[in-house]
Motif scaffolding. Structure first.
Motif, PDB file in Angstrom:
ATOM      1  N   LEU A 180      -0.698  11.044  -7.362  1.00  0.00           N
ATOM      2  CA  LEU A 180      -1.412   9.968  -8.055  1.00  0.00           C
ATOM      3  C   LEU A 180      -1.960   8.950  -7.066  1.00  0.00           C
ATOM      4  O   LEU A 180      -3.042   8.402  -7.262  1.00  0.00           O
ATOM      5  N   TYR A 181      -1.175   8.666  -6.032  1.00  0.00           N
ATOM      6  CA  TYR A 181      -1.649   7.656  -5.074  1.00  0.00           C
ATOM      7  C   TYR A 181      -2.533   8.368  -4.057  1.00  0.00           C
ATOM      8  O   TYR A 181      -2.050   9.030  -3.125  1.00  0.00           O
ATOM      9  N   THR A 182      -3.822   8.267  -4.258  1.00  0.00           N
ATOM     10  CA  THR A 182      -4.746   8.997  -3.395  1.00  0.00           C
ATOM     11  C   THR A 182      -6.113   8.328  -3.362  1.00  0.00           C
ATOM     12  O   THR A 182      -6.443   7.497  -4.212  1.00  0.00           O
ATOM     13  N   GLY A 183      -6.881   8.701  -2.370  1.00  0.00           N
ATOM     14  CA  GLY A 183      -8.233   8.176  -2.197  1.00  0.00           C
ATOM     15  C   GLY A 183      -8.819   8.797  -0.938  1.00  0.00           C
ATOM     16  O   GLY A 183      -8.105   9.463  -0.172  1.00  0.00           O
ATOM     17  N   ALA A 184     -10.099   8.591  -0.756  1.00  0.00           N
ATOM     18  CA  ALA A 184     -10.781   9.176   0.406  1.00  0.00           C
ATOM     19  C   ALA A 184     -11.092   8.088   1.428  1.00  0.00           C
ATOM     20  O   ALA A 184     -11.013   6.897   1.120  1.00  0.00           O
ATOM     21  N   ASP A 185     -11.448   8.486   2.623  1.00  0.00           N
ATOM     22  CA  ASP A 185     -11.936   7.524   3.621  1.00  0.00           C
ATOM     23  C   ASP A 185     -13.291   7.020   3.126  1.00  0.00           C
ATOM     24  O   ASP A 185     -14.304   7.733   3.203  1.00  0.00           O
ATOM     25  N   LEU A 186     -13.316   5.799   2.634  1.00  0.00           N
ATOM     26  CA  LEU A 186     -14.559   5.274   2.044  1.00  0.00           C
ATOM     27  C   LEU A 186     -15.572   4.983   3.141  1.00  0.00           C
ATOM     28  O   LEU A 186     -15.226   4.437   4.196  1.00  0.00           O
ATOM     29  N   GLY A 187     -16.791   5.388   2.895  1.00  0.00           N
ATOM     30  CA  GLY A 187     -17.832   5.280   3.920  1.00  0.00           C
ATOM     31  C   GLY A 187     -17.886   6.541   4.764  1.00  0.00           C
ATOM     32  O   GLY A 187     -18.861   6.772   5.476  1.00  0.00           O
ATOM     33  N   GLY A 188     -16.838   7.364   4.663  1.00  0.00           N
ATOM     34  CA  GLY A 188     -16.809   8.615   5.415  1.00  0.00           C
ATOM     35  C   GLY A 188     -16.166   8.418   6.778  1.00  0.00           C
ATOM     36  O   GLY A 188     -16.381   7.407   7.437  1.00  0.00           O
ATOM     37  N   PHE A 189     -15.379   9.414   7.188  1.00  0.00           N
ATOM     38  CA  PHE A 189     -14.662   9.345   8.469  1.00  0.00           C
ATOM     39  C   PHE A 189     -15.593   9.749   9.621  1.00  0.00           C
ATOM     40  O   PHE A 189     -15.907   8.941  10.485  1.00  0.00           O
ATOM     41  N   GLY A 190     -16.065  10.979   9.596  1.00  0.00           N
ATOM     42  CA  GLY A 190     -16.968  11.443  10.652  1.00  0.00           C
ATOM     43  C   GLY A 190     -18.402  11.036  10.331  1.00  0.00           C
ATOM     44  O   GLY A 190     -18.723  10.672   9.199  1.00  0.00           O
ATOM     45  N   ALA A 191     -19.266  11.073  11.326  1.00  0.00           N
ATOM     46  CA  ALA A 191     -20.701  10.762  11.183  1.00  0.00           C
ATOM     47  C   ALA A 191     -20.921   9.269  10.858  1.00  0.00           C
ATOM     48  O   ALA A 191     -19.971   8.529  10.607  1.00  0.00           O
ATOM     49  N   ASP A 192     -22.180   8.860  10.870  1.00  0.00           N
ATOM     50  CA  ASP A 192     -22.515   7.441  10.741  1.00  0.00           C
ATOM     51  C   ASP A 192     -22.796   7.052   9.302  1.00  0.00           C
ATOM     52  O   ASP A 192     -23.622   7.668   8.636  1.00  0.00           O
ATOM     53  N   ALA A 193     -22.133   5.996   8.876  1.00  0.00           N
ATOM     54  CA  ALA A 193     -22.331   5.510   7.504  1.00  0.00           C
ATOM     55  C   ALA A 193     -23.580   4.641   7.440  1.00  0.00           C
ATOM     56  O   ALA A 193     -23.988   4.039   8.430  1.00  0.00           O
ATOM     57  N   THR A 194     -24.162   4.577   6.270  1.00  0.00           N
ATOM     58  CA  THR A 194     -25.240   3.616   6.035  1.00  0.00           C
ATOM     59  C   THR A 194     -24.743   2.615   4.991  1.00  0.00           C
ATOM     60  O   THR A 194     -23.766   2.868   4.281  1.00  0.00           O
ATOM     61  N   ARG A 195     -25.454   1.504   4.916  1.00  0.00           N
ATOM     62  CA  ARG A 195     -25.029   0.433   4.015  1.00  0.00           C
ATOM     63  C   ARG A 195     -24.957   0.908   2.564  1.00  0.00           C
ATOM     64  O   ARG A 195     -23.987   0.650   1.848  1.00  0.00           O
ATOM     65  N   ASP A 196     -26.000   1.634   2.159  1.00  0.00           N
ATOM     66  CA  ASP A 196     -26.030   2.073   0.754  1.00  0.00           C
ATOM     67  C   ASP A 196     -24.931   3.090   0.460  1.00  0.00           C
ATOM     68  O   ASP A 196     -24.298   3.059  -0.595  1.00  0.00           O
ATOM     69  N   LEU A 197     -24.656   3.967   1.433  1.00  0.00           N
ATOM     70  CA  LEU A 197     -23.587   4.960   1.242  1.00  0.00           C
ATOM     71  C   LEU A 197     -22.244   4.254   1.056  1.00  0.00           C
ATOM     72  O   LEU A 197     -21.468   4.577   0.147  1.00  0.00           O
ATOM     73  N   LEU A 198     -22.001   3.275   1.917  1.00  0.00           N
ATOM     74  CA  LEU A 198     -20.717   2.574   1.825  1.00  0.00           C
ATOM     75  C   LEU A 198     -20.591   1.845   0.490  1.00  0.00           C
ATOM     76  O   LEU A 198     -19.549   1.905  -0.170  1.00  0.00           O
ATOM     77  N   LEU A 199     -21.676   1.193   0.070  1.00  0.00           N
ATOM     78  CA  LEU A 199     -21.600   0.459  -1.202  1.00  0.00           C
ATOM     79  C   LEU A 199     -21.325   1.395  -2.375  1.00  0.00           C
ATOM     80  O   LEU A 199     -20.490   1.108  -3.236  1.00  0.00           O
ATOM     81  N   ARG A 200     -22.009   2.531  -2.395  1.00  0.00           N
ATOM     82  CA  ARG A 200     -21.807   3.468  -3.509  1.00  0.00           C
ATOM     83  C   ARG A 200     -20.396   4.057  -3.458  1.00  0.00           C
ATOM     84  O   ARG A 200     -19.771   4.285  -4.488  1.00  0.00           O
ATOM     85  N   TRP A 201     -19.938   4.327  -2.237  1.00  0.00           N
ATOM     86  CA  TRP A 201     -18.599   4.931  -2.103  1.00  0.00           C
ATOM     87  C   TRP A 201     -17.525   3.918  -2.509  1.00  0.00           C
ATOM     88  O   TRP A 201     -16.523   4.241  -3.141  1.00  0.00           O
ATOM     89  N   LEU A 202     -17.759   2.657  -2.115  1.00  0.00           N
ATOM     90  CA  LEU A 202     -16.816   1.604  -2.524  1.00  0.00           C
ATOM     91  C   LEU A 202     -16.768   1.487  -4.046  1.00  0.00           C
ATOM     92  O   LEU A 202     -15.711   1.240  -4.628  1.00  0.00           O
ATOM     93  N   ALA A 203     -17.926   1.686  -4.682  1.00  0.00           N
ATOM     94  CA  ALA A 203     -17.976   1.552  -6.141  1.00  0.00           C
ATOM     95  C   ALA A 203     -17.195   2.677  -6.831  1.00  0.00           C
ATOM     96  O   ALA A 203     -16.802   2.542  -7.990  1.00  0.00           O
ATOM     97  N   LEU A 204     -16.935   3.769  -6.109  1.00  0.00           N
ATOM     98  CA  LEU A 204     -15.974   4.769  -6.599  1.00  0.00           C
ATOM     99  C   LEU A 204     -14.563   4.348  -6.185  1.00  0.00           C
ATOM    100  O   LEU A 204     -13.621   4.390  -6.985  1.00  0.00           O
TER     101      LEU A 204
END
Ligand code: GLC
Length: 690
Positions: free
Chosen positions: A470-494
């Motif tokens: 139950l206690y789980t989640g992903a690396d928000l923004g992504g671990f490998g490769a370069d994040a973009t602002r919009d990707l991080l915002l959408r991922w945070l919203a999950l």
């Protein structure tokens, strides 16, 4: 009803904690063949859905691919991958016949779910030594709940662990950590945890602190705590081989490390160079390793993440010797540099599916060598080179491979009970097996800053819940490769909805702390929505944990009669009141959703207000801007909402407002967030939406 079928001599994994009656004869579903290893075969109807497998690739419905439960350190989660970090051998077939199966087997196991033949489910493994649990029930949901009962209560984290956490592989000094603290506090973006990756240690040695950077660690832990931030250090599986290092010396002296066939301690290279693996399957060694966490808890640390515990191996001395032999042979081939050794048939290893392409080419004689280099890490041969000692008996690692991460985390969980039985510690692991869910959560490992991974992570959530995690989640923004602002915002919203909400990135990638991007207000807002929802999210988590229920479930579990809802894979039910539907496409201004009933479409707007719109059952396109967080409230239900706060303990849960259908009631669970007085009736109160 659950029945257990025993084949051969199963290894006791301790995944199941209650007595289950033995089944008579053969299982009522499918066919079992134990001629060559073990093979279960079931012919599926075209519309049957297969749920389960926890942390696995691809869809919520697992049909149409082949998955292998074989805990693996693979940072490239592409669509072709068959194994990730966990081994969660529980599936539910839902359709003409509906039943659940748990194959309690600790080594590699293949789930061919309509891959070889689209209509055939085949589950197989090398040794016919396992317990098969067959579960019958009224519905897939009912089957999952029965399964969850027999594997024991899911891990319950402290409440602060529902706050937001910032992590990055690369923070080294106090200044690095202070910069993160300042970045969040000065910009008023809520934060509860800062994670410490491997660089806090001296030479990557577990249970040590970098001597120059942290001469007074306890004081630094206090400094951060005074800012209402908790430091959460990483612990890796391998213990560095180094004379004078107490953990190494004690382990060697007491024979607590995994050994080769000749009794010598097995050597595997990981971050620190050569390491030994603590034999966490051996109860005595497990208690010893677990007690080492005291080194950090004594200095004020209250949570950890366990890593590299598949266990990951970069190479072994044996592997390097073999490579040297091959290189020598290659160099001694007098034709290699003239490129005229045509006629040798070279076999090029392709992907991790072990398929090989044969070719007749002179230059291709390099391929076996390159293949060997690629296969040095996490090699099957290495996993056959060492042994565990369990109840006085030796067992080769590959036979119990999938239990290592589980037992490393169990070592910590059991130790926490000794260190402070009244208190909850934060703990999550990378590798896992069912059973580990009682001791900690998991994060989803080394994903990438890819839009497709938002969706992959979303689909994994209910599957993991089915298996107890139950206690789980992903690396928000992504671990490998370069994040973009919009990707991080959408991922945070999950991430707003996942119990573990952490931004983490690999060394060498673009900075992705929230304050690294322009227009910080948007980040403050999105993370702030998480804090506004914590009373509800925590309450739903606790109800799920205490009742062996799901926090995330497929729409199919809530609306089994709705043939459309049953197929939805990019919207999930959260608790009993909410449906989530995150945006996971770049440049999208919204998305399509399917509502199985009338619902309230709620948006948390950047100005702090909340918009509500009642939408009828059916298909809709809903607009969702980058800086908005959407959710849906089910018909006739409501949820509590707090004012945002900078950290969990500052949340005012006395004055909650209600959102949803007027007249609806909500039963809120709330406790002190750190103790274990879970059964107290006073933890529940009823709130009404006016
Ligand atoms: C592994 C972990 C990752 C961590 C890195 C360095 O790749 O999965 O989260 O940052 O090791 O410790």
């Amino acid at each position: 009803m659950i029945q257990k079928y025993v084949y051969g001599k199963p290894f006791s994994t301790e995944a199941v904690v209650t007595e289950v009656p033995a089944g008579e004869g053969t299982p009522a579903y499918g066919k079992v063949d134990t001629e060559k290893g073990f093979c279960f075969t079931y012919i599926m109807e075209e519309t049957d859905i297969v749920y389960g497998l926890g942390e696995a690739n691809r869809g919520l419905n697992k049909r149409g691919y082949c998955y292998i439960s074989d805990c693996t350190d693979d940072p490239n989660h592409t669509e072709d991958k068959r194994s990730l970090y966990g081994a969660h051998n529980f599936i539910v077939v839902s359709g003409r016949e509906t039943f659940g199966l748990f194959f309690d087997y600790p080594s590699a196991m293949t789930f061919d779910i309509g891959y070889t033949r689209m209509d055939t489910l085949q589950v197989s493994c090398a040794d016919a030594d396992l317990n098969l649990f067959v579960i019958e029930g009224d519905s897939p949901y009912d089957i999952v709940k029965q399964f969850r009962k027999i594997i024991g209560r899911s891990y319950i984290p402290p409440k602060y662990a529902f706050g937001f956490g910032q992590s990055r592989w690369g923070y080294k000094t106090k200044e690095d950590f202070r910069k993160v603290a300042d970045g969040y506090r000065e910009n008023k973006i809520p934060l509860d945890m800062v994670y410490m990756d491997i660089d806090y240690m001296q030479d990557f040695k577990d249970f040590t602190l970098h001597e120059e950077n942290f001469p007074d660690f306890a004081e630094f832990v206090r400094e951060m705590k005074d800012r209402n931030l908790r430091l959460i250090p990483i612990i890796d599986a391998g213990v560095k081989v180094e004379d004078g290092y107490d953990v190494y010396e004690e382990g060697v002296k007491n024979r607590y490390f995994c050994q080769r066939g000749d009794g010598s301690d097995f050597v595997a290279a990981v971050w620190p160079g050569n390491t030994h693996f603590p034999d966490v399957l051996n109860a005595e060694a497990r208690a010893w390793f677990g007690d080492k966490y005291r080194v950090l808890t004594d200095q004020g640390i209250e949570g950890f993440w366990n890593d590299m515990n598949e266990p990951a191996i970069f190479y072994s001395p044996e592997g390097i010797d073999e490579l040297k032999g091959m290189l020598k042979q290659f160099l001694e081939n007098e034709n290699y540099n003239s490129g005229i050794n045509a006629g040798t048939l070279a076999v090029a290893p392709t992907s991790d599916t072990n398929d090989s392409a044969e070719t007749e080419s002179a230059g291709a004689s390099i391929w076996p060598l390159m293949g060997k280099i690629n296969a040095l890490a996490n090699s099957k041969e290495d996993y056959r080179r060492f042994y565990h000692t369990v109840n006085g008996e030796r067992i080769r690692h590959d036979k119990v491979h999938n239990l290592f991460g589980y037992n490393m985390t169990r070592a910590a969980g059991e130790a926490f009970e000794r260190i402070d039985p009244e208190k909850r510690f934060l703990m999550f692991s990378r590798s896992s097996y069912i059973g580990m869910h009682r001791y900690g959560g998991i994060w989803m490992g080394d994903n990438k800053s890819w839009w497709s991974h938002i969706l992959l992570n979303l689909k994994m959530l209910p599957s993991l819940n089915m298996c107890g995690f139950l206690y789980t989640g992903a690396d928000l923004g992504g671990f490998g490769a370069d994040a973009t602002r919009d990707l991080l915002l959408r991922w945070l919203a999950l991430g707003v909805f996942t119990p573990l909400m952490r931004d983490h990135a690999a060394a060498g990638t673009r900075d992705q702390e929230c304050y690294q991007f322009e227009n910080l207000d948007d980040f403050r807002h999105v993370v702030g929505v998480r804090y506004r929802l914590i009373p509800y999210l925590y309450s739903e988590y606790m109800k799920a944990a205490l009742n062996d229920d799901l926090y995330f479930k497929p729409l199919a579990f809530a609306y089994p009669e709705d043939s459309m809802a049953v197929q939805v894979e990019d919207q999930m039910m959260l608790g009993n009141e909410v449906m989530i539907a995150p945006v996971y496409t770049q440049n999208a201004r919204g998305r399509y959703v399917y509502l199985p009933e009338e619902m309230k479409f709620v948006k948390f707007l950047p100005d702090g207000s909340v918009s509500e719109e009642t939408l009828p059952k059916g298909h809709h396109y809903v607009e969702i801007a980058l800086n908005e967080v959407p959710l849906f409230i089910r018909s006739g239900k409501c949820i509590p909402l707090a004012e945002s706060a900078e950290y969990v303990e500052a949340l005012d849960t006395k004055h909650l407002t209600m959102l949803g259908y007027p007249g609806a009631e909500y039963t809120l669970y709330e406790d002190d967030g750190i103790g274990k007085d879970y059964e107290n009736k006073e933890n529940y109160r009823t709130l009404k939406c006016c």
